[in-house]
Design an enzyme around this catalytic site. Structure first.
Site, short mmCIF file in Angstrom:
data_model
loop_
_atom_site.label_atom_id
_atom_site.label_comp_id
_atom_site.label_asym_id
_atom_site.label_seq_id
_atom_site.Cartn_x
_atom_site.Cartn_y
_atom_site.Cartn_z
N GLY A 118 0.76 -1.15 -0.03
CA GLY A 118 0.18 0.02 -0.22
C GLY A 118 1.19 1.22 -0.07
N CYS A 119 0.17 2.27 -0.37
CA CYS A 119 1.27 3.52 -0.44
C CYS A 119 1.43 4.20 0.78
CB CYS A 119 0.31 4.71 -1.20
SG CYS A 119 -1.33 4.84 -0.53
N TYR A 120 0.69 4.31 1.78
CA TYR A 120 1.10 4.70 2.94
C TYR A 120 1.95 3.67 3.78
CZ TYR A 120 -3.16 7.93 2.95
OH TYR A 120 -3.91 9.03 2.73
N ALA A 121 1.61 2.44 3.49
CA ALA A 121 2.52 1.49 4.06
C ALA A 121 3.94 1.58 3.83
CB ALA A 121 1.63 0.02 3.97
#
EC number: 1.2.1.38
Length: 303
Positions: A118-121
């Site tokens: 994921g992007c935030y991850a």
């Protein structure tokens, strides 16, 4: 050698980004893109037929649809790269962050099932994993993560809301505190408890900053900001798409829009530090990361 790629869900934002990046690669990379008849894109038999032809199937689908796609293609010879959240902490899948450790690129290259991060991850794990691994941040430390993303990753309605006249300037969300990226952030950072994660959306299309504030006096040995910086620099010394940069007094979230790299920083003063990761939510945070994984899975990138 030709690697045939079928993108199941190629009309979405991530699928279009993957397709564009693959089409822009030099012809000697040997990728061949397979496309399904749009009228048959929801037909299981037609999708299975595409998977039977494909060396790698990329899933750019909602979670339930991604699980269904894997079931459809399970008996074919295709390998899977899943851009959804569905399999990111599944032990049968390899997490698609090559920089996780020295051996991880090889695991991605050899795996049949790879889950795209994921992007935030991506930003949070890149900051936390080396520091937890080095013992600078304890596994059970109460971590808070703040993040702001461009609106392009929020789906059609959010894009339409922001692109109309008078669209929203800023929005906090995920305030139920159970954001879908939390399991992968916790697991791959090496944390023993979920961090407190507060995401937000700004009035700009692409870009992202993930920030993690730290009271250094609460950490073992009260490390200096320079020690955190050095640990990150050591962890990513040979990384192709992650750079550890010097602190800056301010950061714009959209500076890396359209790019597939990421910048990490440690900003410190008077016993406090803020860790930041800056990336494009659609680049290193989605399509760019997927293409890097496809290069590894196809043997087109040297490990």
């Amino acid at each position: 050698m030709t690697t045939r790629i079928f993108i199941d869900g190629e009309a979405g934002t991530t699928g279009l980004g993957i397709r564009r990046r693959l089409e822009e690669l030099p012809s000697n990379y040997g990728f061949e893109l397979l496309s399904i008849d749009p009228a048959l894109r929801k037909e299981a038999d037609a999708r299975r037929a595409m998977m039977e032809q494909a060396d790698i199937t990329v899933l750019c689908l909602p979670d339930d649809a991604a699980r269904e796609a894997v079931a459809i293609g399970q008996e074919t010879r295709t390998r899977f790269l899943d851009a959804s959240t569905a399999h990111r902490v599944d032990p049968a899948w390899v997490y698609g962050l090559p920089e996780l450790n020295e051996q991880h690129s090889q695991k991605i290259a050899q795996a049949r099932f790879v889950s795209n991060p994921g992007c935030y991850a991506t930003g949070a794990i890149a900051l936390l994993h080396p520091l937890v691994d080095a013992g600078l941040i304890p596994m059970d430390h109460p971590v808070s993560i703040n993040a702001v993303s461009g609106y392009s990753g929020g789906g059609r309605k959010m894009v339409e809301d922001h692109e109309r006249e008078g669209g929203p300037a800023f929005m906090l969300y995920g305030l139920s505190l159970n954001h879908k990226h939390l399991p992968e952030i916790t697991h791959y950072s090496g944390l023993a408890r979920h961090p407190l994660f507060v995401p937000s959306v700004g009035h700009f299309p692409q870009g992202m900053i993930v920030s993690i504030p730290l009271h250094l006096v609460t950490l073992p040995g009260c490390p200096l900001p320079e020690e955190l910086h050095d640990a990150l620099s050591k962890a990513y010394a040979g990384a192709k798409t992650i750079r550890v940069c010097e602190s800056e007094p301010s950061l714009l979230a959209d500076t890396l829009a359209g790019r597939d790299d990421m910048e990490l920083r440690v900003h410190g003063q008077g016993g406090h530090a803020v860790l930041t990761a800056r990336l494009d939510n659609l680049g290193k945070g989605a399509s760019g990361a997927a293409v890097r994984n496809l290069l590894l899975m196809s043997g087109e990138e040297k490990l």
